[in-house]
Write a protein that holds these residues in place. Sequence first.
Motif, PDB file in Angstrom:
ATOM      1  N   ALA A   1      57.064  13.540  45.004  1.00 31.79           N
ATOM      2  CA  ALA A   1      56.849  14.409  46.164  1.00 31.79           C
ATOM      3  C   ALA A   1      57.673  15.689  46.016  1.00 31.79           C
ATOM      4  O   ALA A   1      57.173  16.794  46.276  1.00 31.79           O
ATOM      5  CB  ALA A   1      57.216  13.677  47.452  1.00 31.79           C
ATOM      6  N   ALA A   2      58.921  15.553  45.585  1.00 35.07           N
ATOM      7  CA  ALA A   2      59.791  16.720  45.391  1.00 35.07           C
ATOM      8  C   ALA A   2      59.270  17.623  44.276  1.00 35.07           C
ATOM      9  O   ALA A   2      59.290  18.853  44.400  1.00 35.07           O
ATOM     10  CB  ALA A   2      61.215  16.266  45.094  1.00 35.07           C
ATOM     11  N   LEU A   3      58.788  17.024  43.181  1.00 34.39           N
ATOM     12  CA  LEU A   3      58.243  17.822  42.078  1.00 34.39           C
ATOM     13  C   LEU A   3      56.958  18.533  42.488  1.00 34.39           C
ATOM     14  O   LEU A   3      56.721  19.681  42.096  1.00 34.39           O
ATOM     15  CB  LEU A   3      58.025  16.932  40.847  1.00 34.39           C
ATOM     16  N   ALA A   4      56.135  17.881  43.296  1.00 37.05           N
ATOM     17  CA  ALA A   4      54.925  18.536  43.799  1.00 37.05           C
ATOM     18  C   ALA A   4      55.296  19.729  44.673  1.00 37.05           C
ATOM     19  O   ALA A   4      54.696  20.808  44.571  1.00 37.05           O
ATOM     20  CB  ALA A   4      54.061  17.543  44.573  1.00 37.05           C
ATOM     21  N   LEU A   5      56.302  19.546  45.544  1.00 33.28           N
ATOM     22  CA  LEU A   5      56.759  20.659  46.382  1.00 33.28           C
ATOM     23  C   LEU A   5      57.310  21.786  45.516  1.00 33.28           C
ATOM     24  O   LEU A   5      57.034  22.961  45.775  1.00 33.28           O
ATOM     25  CB  LEU A   5      57.822  20.184  47.376  1.00 33.28           C
ATOM     26  N   ALA A   6      58.071  21.435  44.489  1.00 33.99           N
ATOM     27  CA  ALA A   6      58.617  22.455  43.585  1.00 33.99           C
ATOM     28  C   ALA A   6      57.498  23.264  42.945  1.00 33.99           C
ATOM     29  O   ALA A   6      57.563  24.492  42.882  1.00 33.99           O
ATOM     30  CB  ALA A   6      59.478  21.809  42.508  1.00 33.99           C
ATOM     31  N   GLU A   7      56.457  22.579  42.479  1.00 35.47           N
ATOM     32  CA  GLU A   7      55.343  23.284  41.842  1.00 35.47           C
ATOM     33  C   GLU A   7      54.584  24.164  42.833  1.00 35.47           C
ATOM     34  O   GLU A   7      54.332  25.336  42.564  1.00 35.47           O
ATOM     35  CB  GLU A   7      54.396  22.292  41.175  1.00 35.47           C
ATOM     36  N   GLU A   8      54.233  23.603  43.975  1.00 37.61           N
ATOM     37  CA  GLU A   8      53.463  24.386  44.947  1.00 37.61           C
ATOM     38  C   GLU A   8      54.312  25.512  45.540  1.00 37.61           C
ATOM     39  O   GLU A   8      53.799  26.605  45.791  1.00 37.61           O
ATOM     40  CB  GLU A   8      52.915  23.476  46.037  1.00 37.61           C
ATOM     41  N   GLY A   9      55.599  25.267  45.758  1.00 39.02           N
ATOM     42  CA  GLY A   9      56.484  26.298  46.284  1.00 39.02           C
ATOM     43  C   GLY A   9      56.794  27.386  45.280  1.00 39.02           C
ATOM     44  O   GLY A   9      57.153  28.501  45.647  1.00 39.02           O
ATOM     45  N   THR A  10      56.651  27.081  44.009  1.00 40.12           N
ATOM     46  CA  THR A  10      56.858  28.061  42.941  1.00 40.12           C
ATOM     47  C   THR A  10      55.584  28.858  42.678  1.00 40.12           C
ATOM     48  O   THR A  10      55.632  30.057  42.428  1.00 40.12           O
ATOM     49  CB  THR A  10      57.320  27.338  41.658  1.00 40.12           C
ATOM     50  N   ARG A  11      54.457  28.208  42.782  1.00 36.30           N
ATOM     51  CA  ARG A  11      53.158  28.848  42.504  1.00 36.30           C
ATOM     52  C   ARG A  11      52.460  29.281  43.796  1.00 36.30           C
ATOM     53  O   ARG A  11      51.265  29.050  43.967  1.00 36.30           O
ATOM     54  CB  ARG A  11      52.276  27.876  41.739  1.00 36.30           C
ATOM     55  N   LEU A  12      53.181  29.909  44.694  1.00 40.63           N
ATOM     56  CA  LEU A  12      52.631  30.278  45.995  1.00 40.63           C
ATOM     57  C   LEU A  12      51.362  31.121  45.884  1.00 40.63           C
ATOM     58  O   LEU A  12      50.444  30.953  46.677  1.00 40.63           O
ATOM     59  CB  LEU A  12      53.679  31.042  46.816  1.00 40.63           C
ATOM     60  N   ALA A  13      51.316  32.000  44.923  1.00 43.13           N
ATOM     61  CA  ALA A  13      50.158  32.885  44.791  1.00 43.13           C
ATOM     62  C   ALA A  13      48.923  32.175  44.247  1.00 43.13           C
ATOM     63  O   ALA A  13      47.819  32.718  44.323  1.00 43.13           O
ATOM     64  CB  ALA A  13      50.503  34.073  43.887  1.00 43.13           C
TER      65      ALA A  13
ATOM     66  N   GLN B   1      46.996  28.575  50.660  1.00 43.72           N
ATOM     67  CA  GLN B   1      47.793  27.934  51.710  1.00 43.72           C
ATOM     68  C   GLN B   1      49.238  27.683  51.318  1.00 43.72           C
ATOM     69  O   GLN B   1      50.006  27.142  52.094  1.00 43.72           O
ATOM     70  CB  GLN B   1      47.150  26.615  52.111  1.00 43.72           C
ATOM     71  N   GLY B   2      49.635  28.071  50.121  1.00 44.45           N
ATOM     72  CA  GLY B   2      51.002  27.805  49.686  1.00 44.45           C
ATOM     73  C   GLY B   2      51.199  26.334  49.428  1.00 44.45           C
ATOM     74  O   GLY B   2      50.518  25.747  48.594  1.00 44.45           O
ATOM     75  N   VAL B   3      52.106  25.717  50.158  1.00 49.55           N
ATOM     76  CA  VAL B   3      52.359  24.288  50.019  1.00 49.55           C
ATOM     77  C   VAL B   3      51.357  23.537  50.888  1.00 49.55           C
ATOM     78  O   VAL B   3      51.220  23.813  52.078  1.00 49.55           O
ATOM     79  CB  VAL B   3      53.812  23.947  50.427  1.00 49.55           C
ATOM     80  N   SER B   4      50.670  22.575  50.297  1.00 48.92           N
ATOM     81  CA  SER B   4      49.631  21.830  51.014  1.00 48.92           C
ATOM     82  C   SER B   4      50.231  20.893  52.054  1.00 48.92           C
ATOM     83  O   SER B   4      51.378  20.446  51.933  1.00 48.92           O
ATOM     84  CB  SER B   4      48.787  21.020  50.026  1.00 48.92           C
ATOM     85  N   ASP B   5      49.434  20.583  53.058  1.00 53.51           N
ATOM     86  CA  ASP B   5      49.854  19.619  54.074  1.00 53.51           C
ATOM     87  C   ASP B   5      50.071  18.241  53.450  1.00 53.51           C
ATOM     88  O   ASP B   5      50.968  17.502  53.862  1.00 53.51           O
ATOM     89  CB  ASP B   5      48.809  19.521  55.193  1.00 53.51           C
ATOM     90  N   GLU B   6      49.268  17.901  52.460  1.00 54.28           N
ATOM     91  CA  GLU B   6      49.409  16.610  51.781  1.00 54.28           C
ATOM     92  C   GLU B   6      50.764  16.505  51.079  1.00 54.28           C
ATOM     93  O   GLU B   6      51.457  15.491  51.197  1.00 54.28           O
ATOM     94  CB  GLU B   6      48.280  16.423  50.762  1.00 54.28           C
ATOM     95  N   THR B   7      51.138  17.559  50.366  1.00 52.52           N
ATOM     96  CA  THR B   7      52.431  17.550  49.689  1.00 52.52           C
ATOM     97  C   THR B   7      53.566  17.487  50.707  1.00 52.52           C
ATOM     98  O   THR B   7      54.514  16.716  50.540  1.00 52.52           O
ATOM     99  CB  THR B   7      52.575  18.786  48.783  1.00 52.52           C
ATOM    100  N   TRP B   8      53.463  18.276  51.777  1.00 52.36           N
ATOM    101  CA  TRP B   8      54.509  18.257  52.795  1.00 52.36           C
ATOM    102  C   TRP B   8      54.629  16.875  53.443  1.00 52.36           C
ATOM    103  O   TRP B   8      55.740  16.398  53.689  1.00 52.36           O
ATOM    104  CB  TRP B   8      54.279  19.335  53.849  1.00 52.36           C
ATOM    105  N   ALA B   9      53.496  16.231  53.680  1.00 52.49           N
ATOM    106  CA  ALA B   9      53.521  14.887  54.272  1.00 52.49           C
ATOM    107  C   ALA B   9      54.240  13.905  53.342  1.00 52.49           C
ATOM    108  O   ALA B   9      55.001  13.044  53.809  1.00 52.49           O
ATOM    109  CB  ALA B   9      52.103  14.405  54.570  1.00 52.49           C
ATOM    110  N   GLN B  10      54.022  14.036  52.040  1.00 53.75           N
ATOM    111  CA  GLN B  10      54.711  13.164  51.081  1.00 53.75           C
ATOM    112  C   GLN B  10      56.218  13.441  51.062  1.00 53.75           C
ATOM    113  O   GLN B  10      57.022  12.515  50.977  1.00 53.75           O
ATOM    114  CB  GLN B  10      54.112  13.322  49.680  1.00 53.75           C
TER     115      GLN B  10
END
Length: 161
Positions: free
Chosen positions: A89-101, A105-114
């Motif tokens: 979950a943390a690695l998914a957030l790192a990837e989505e938070g790094t690849r915002l462009a 939607q930036g970070v997905s709701d699914e990733t945030w829920a995890q």
Amino acid sequence: MDARINLFDNEIAAAFGKRFANAALVIHRSPLPKATQELVSLRASQINGCGFCTDMHTKDAAAAGETAVRLNLVAAWREATVFTEAERAALALAEEGTRLADAHQGVSDETWAQVRKHYDEDQAAALVALVALVNAANRINVIARTPAGSYEPGMFDAMTS
């Protein structure tokens, strides 16, 4: 590779670096597991192509007891069996938070829920701050072309007060 500017010898850059290191202390002293902190920092640094930070976080993680297998598999964490669900979950957030462009939607709701499934409020706050901080560090070092390879664990400890 030669650095464009020595961030450690320049007065403004050094003053900023000291404050940056102190901001990082908030995260390092948080309840977010240290292994997670290093894995997240390493993954964001890999994505951003920051050799200096990749070197630093690999060495810091190894010095803290992280295994070579896990460090070598961070870039392929989705296919690896060596990470916990919380780390995933943390690695998914790192990837989505790094690849915002890369996503509207930036970070997905699914990733945030995890993330929220595995981390409490303080840990989640530290995780968000960590992703922001490591991305800032990556950008500074990529712009300056800070070379990789010379980092020694703990070499920035004296910068904090």
